[in-house]
Scaffold this motif. Structure first.
Motif, PDB file in Angstrom:
ATOM      1  N   MET A 110     -12.545   0.366  -5.304  1.00 23.21           N
ATOM      2  CA  MET A 110     -12.856  -0.228  -4.009  1.00 23.21           C
ATOM      3  C   MET A 110     -14.373  -0.307  -3.928  1.00 23.21           C
ATOM      4  O   MET A 110     -15.066   0.668  -4.229  1.00 23.21           O
ATOM      5  CB  MET A 110     -12.309   0.631  -2.864  1.00 23.21           C
ATOM      6  CG  MET A 110     -10.790   0.760  -2.858  1.00 23.21           C
ATOM      7  SD  MET A 110      -9.889  -0.792  -2.681  1.00 23.21           S
ATOM      8  CE  MET A 110     -10.355  -1.283  -1.033  1.00 23.21           C
ATOM      9  N   THR A 111     -14.898  -1.477  -3.581  1.00 22.53           N
ATOM     10  CA  THR A 111     -16.341  -1.680  -3.558  1.00 22.53           C
ATOM     11  C   THR A 111     -16.687  -2.811  -2.597  1.00 22.53           C
ATOM     12  O   THR A 111     -15.817  -3.325  -1.901  1.00 22.53           O
ATOM     13  CB  THR A 111     -16.873  -1.970  -4.984  1.00 22.53           C
ATOM     14  OG1 THR A 111     -18.291  -1.976  -4.972  1.00 22.53           O
ATOM     15  CG2 THR A 111     -16.331  -3.277  -5.528  1.00 22.53           C
ATOM     16  N   HIS A 154       0.880  -1.160   0.000  1.00 17.88           N
ATOM     17  CA  HIS A 154       0.000   0.000   0.000  1.00 17.88           C
ATOM     18  C   HIS A 154       0.920   1.214   0.000  1.00 17.88           C
ATOM     19  O   HIS A 154       1.723   1.389   0.918  1.00 17.88           O
ATOM     20  CB  HIS A 154      -0.894  -0.024   1.232  1.00 17.88           C
ATOM     21  CG  HIS A 154      -1.994   0.966   1.200  1.00 17.88           C
ATOM     22  ND1 HIS A 154      -2.879   1.101   2.223  1.00 17.88           N
ATOM     23  CD2 HIS A 154      -2.378   1.880   0.271  1.00 17.88           C
ATOM     24  CE1 HIS A 154      -3.763   2.050   1.942  1.00 17.88           C
ATOM     25  NE2 HIS A 154      -3.465   2.533   0.756  1.00 17.88           N
ATOM     26  N   VAL A 155       0.811   2.034  -1.031  1.00 22.54           N
ATOM     27  CA  VAL A 155       1.653   3.222  -1.174  1.00 22.54           C
ATOM     28  C   VAL A 155       0.766   4.450  -1.037  1.00 22.54           C
ATOM     29  O   VAL A 155      -0.253   4.559  -1.718  1.00 22.54           O
ATOM     30  CB  VAL A 155       2.380   3.228  -2.539  1.00 22.54           C
ATOM     31  CG1 VAL A 155       3.209   4.497  -2.709  1.00 22.54           C
ATOM     32  CG2 VAL A 155       3.254   1.989  -2.687  1.00 22.54           C
ATOM     33  N   LEU A 156       1.149   5.367  -0.165  1.00 20.22           N
ATOM     34  CA  LEU A 156       0.407   6.608   0.060  1.00 20.22           C
ATOM     35  C   LEU A 156       1.340   7.787  -0.118  1.00 20.22           C
ATOM     36  O   LEU A 156       2.413   7.807   0.474  1.00 20.22           O
ATOM     37  CB  LEU A 156      -0.151   6.662   1.489  1.00 20.22           C
ATOM     38  CG  LEU A 156      -1.165   5.609   1.859  1.00 20.22           C
ATOM     39  CD1 LEU A 156      -0.517   4.479   2.599  1.00 20.22           C
ATOM     40  CD2 LEU A 156      -2.247   6.238   2.687  1.00 20.22           C
ATOM     41  N   PHE A 208      -7.446   8.490  -3.260  1.00 22.10           N
ATOM     42  CA  PHE A 208      -6.702   9.715  -3.523  1.00 22.10           C
ATOM     43  C   PHE A 208      -5.267   9.550  -3.032  1.00 22.10           C
ATOM     44  O   PHE A 208      -5.022   9.306  -1.850  1.00 22.10           O
ATOM     45  CB  PHE A 208      -7.372  10.908  -2.832  1.00 22.10           C
ATOM     46  CG  PHE A 208      -6.647  12.204  -3.033  1.00 22.10           C
ATOM     47  CD1 PHE A 208      -6.619  12.798  -4.279  1.00 22.10           C
ATOM     48  CD2 PHE A 208      -5.982  12.809  -1.983  1.00 22.10           C
ATOM     49  CE1 PHE A 208      -5.952  13.997  -4.475  1.00 22.10           C
ATOM     50  CE2 PHE A 208      -5.314  14.007  -2.159  1.00 22.10           C
ATOM     51  CZ  PHE A 208      -5.295  14.605  -3.414  1.00 22.10           C
ATOM     52  N   ARG A 209      -4.319   9.656  -3.959  1.00 24.22           N
ATOM     53  CA  ARG A 209      -2.892   9.507  -3.670  1.00 24.22           C
ATOM     54  C   ARG A 209      -2.567   8.195  -2.946  1.00 24.22           C
ATOM     55  O   ARG A 209      -1.698   8.144  -2.081  1.00 24.22           O
ATOM     56  CB  ARG A 209      -2.369  10.698  -2.880  1.00 24.22           C
ATOM     57  CG  ARG A 209      -2.372  11.973  -3.691  1.00 24.22           C
ATOM     58  CD  ARG A 209      -1.737  13.100  -2.936  1.00 24.22           C
ATOM     59  NE  ARG A 209      -1.613  14.263  -3.807  1.00 24.22           N
ATOM     60  CZ  ARG A 209      -1.155  15.423  -3.399  1.00 24.22           C
ATOM     61  NH1 ARG A 209      -0.755  15.576  -2.153  1.00 24.22           N
ATOM     62  NH2 ARG A 209      -1.077  16.429  -4.233  1.00 24.22           N
ATOM     63  N   GLN A 210      -3.294   7.134  -3.334  1.00 24.55           N
ATOM     64  CA  GLN A 210      -3.057   5.812  -2.761  1.00 24.55           C
ATOM     65  C   GLN A 210      -3.032   4.776  -3.880  1.00 24.55           C
ATOM     66  O   GLN A 210      -3.854   4.833  -4.790  1.00 24.55           O
ATOM     67  CB  GLN A 210      -4.172   5.424  -1.795  1.00 24.55           C
ATOM     68  CG  GLN A 210      -4.278   6.280  -0.574  1.00 24.55           C
ATOM     69  CD  GLN A 210      -5.362   5.751   0.342  1.00 24.55           C
ATOM     70  OE1 GLN A 210      -5.381   4.563   0.678  1.00 24.55           O
ATOM     71  NE2 GLN A 210      -6.258   6.626   0.745  1.00 24.55           N
ATOM     72  N   TRP A 211      -2.113   3.837  -3.784  1.00 26.88           N
ATOM     73  CA  TRP A 211      -1.998   2.770  -4.764  1.00 26.88           C
ATOM     74  C   TRP A 211      -1.711   1.459  -4.052  1.00 26.88           C
ATOM     75  O   TRP A 211      -1.074   1.434  -3.004  1.00 26.88           O
ATOM     76  CB  TRP A 211      -0.857   3.061  -5.750  1.00 26.88           C
ATOM     77  CG  TRP A 211      -1.116   4.276  -6.566  1.00 26.88           C
ATOM     78  CD1 TRP A 211      -1.722   4.342  -7.791  1.00 26.88           C
ATOM     79  CD2 TRP A 211      -0.804   5.621  -6.224  1.00 26.88           C
ATOM     80  NE1 TRP A 211      -1.806   5.636  -8.209  1.00 26.88           N
ATOM     81  CE2 TRP A 211      -1.257   6.449  -7.265  1.00 26.88           C
ATOM     82  CE3 TRP A 211      -0.209   6.217  -5.121  1.00 26.88           C
ATOM     83  CZ2 TRP A 211      -1.114   7.819  -7.249  1.00 26.88           C
ATOM     84  CZ3 TRP A 211      -0.069   7.593  -5.099  1.00 26.88           C
ATOM     85  CH2 TRP A 211      -0.520   8.369  -6.162  1.00 26.88           C
ATOM     86  N   PHE A 212      -2.173   0.380  -4.669  1.00 31.26           N
ATOM     87  CA  PHE A 212      -1.732  -0.954  -4.282  1.00 31.26           C
ATOM     88  C   PHE A 212      -0.748  -1.396  -5.356  1.00 31.26           C
ATOM     89  O   PHE A 212      -0.982  -1.191  -6.554  1.00 31.26           O
ATOM     90  CB  PHE A 212      -2.894  -1.954  -4.239  1.00 31.26           C
ATOM     91  CG  PHE A 212      -3.722  -1.884  -2.987  1.00 31.26           C
ATOM     92  CD1 PHE A 212      -3.142  -1.821  -1.731  1.00 31.26           C
ATOM     93  CD2 PHE A 212      -5.099  -1.910  -3.067  1.00 31.26           C
ATOM     94  CE1 PHE A 212      -3.904  -1.765  -0.583  1.00 31.26           C
ATOM     95  CE2 PHE A 212      -5.871  -1.857  -1.929  1.00 31.26           C
ATOM     96  CZ  PHE A 212      -5.281  -1.783  -0.683  1.00 31.26           C
TER      97      PHE A 212
END
Length: 181
Positions: free
Chosen positions: A135-136, A36-38, A65-69
């Protein structure tokens, strides 16, 4: 003194070996790595840093927002994680989620029909093209859905919900197979 606990993939049991029907395939994906990158780093710059850390084959999925897996099939070495964290210092934070999340692959011509039974996301390729992620909820379980191909998706779920999600997907798959036939 007892032996140390050994890692066992959560969907390793024989009942999770996968499922294939005429228009659908459900499979437990390798428990490689999931980071998880923030932070204020864009995907191209993140991809460059991943390549430097030896994670060039990983995929980057938007998680907010400004987050990636960052997901990949190979296990992550502590050295690679430390190198990536150092490279991202001042730009982003990285947290290893590999131990806490599981990935499940769904593919085949009935894959969208199956997923439409559990989520309200519009999975039409014009709206949700390859590489898109969201995301759901699938039923009552929180997941990230990623389109990995025309008729293929990857779901990432918290480890403690993986078996429940698998069972729910198998149930929905049986229904989708009947409708898709």
């Amino acid at each position: 003194m007892p032996d140390l606990a050994q890692h066992r993939p959560v969907l390793a049991d024989a009942r999770y070996n996968g499922m294939s029907g005429s228009g659908l395939r459900l499979e437990a994906l390798p428990e490689g790595h999931l980071l998880h990158v923030l932070g204020a780093i864009e995907p191209p710059a993140l991809a460059t840093e991943l390549a430097k850390a030896g994670l060039a084959n990983s995929s980057i999925r938007k998680a907010g927002f400004r987050q990636w897996f960052v997901a990949g099939n190979e296990p992550l070495s502590p050295t690679s994680l430390a190198a990536l964290a150092a490279a991202l210092a001042g730009k982003a934070f990285v947290m290893d989620q590999s131990h806490g999340r599981v990935r499940i692959g769904i593919s085949g011509r009935s894959s969208r029909l199956l997923l439409s039974k559990g989520t309200a996301i519009d999975l039409d390729p014009a709206v949700f093209p390859e590489g898109s992620s969201a995301m759901t909820m699938v039923g009552h379980i929180s997941v990230q859905i990623v389109r990995t191909g025309d008729d293929s998706f990857e779901l990432t779920v918290l480890r403690s919900f993986a078996e429940s999600l698998w069972d729910e997907l198998r149930h929905m798959a049986a229904s989708a197979e009947k409708e898709g036939a």
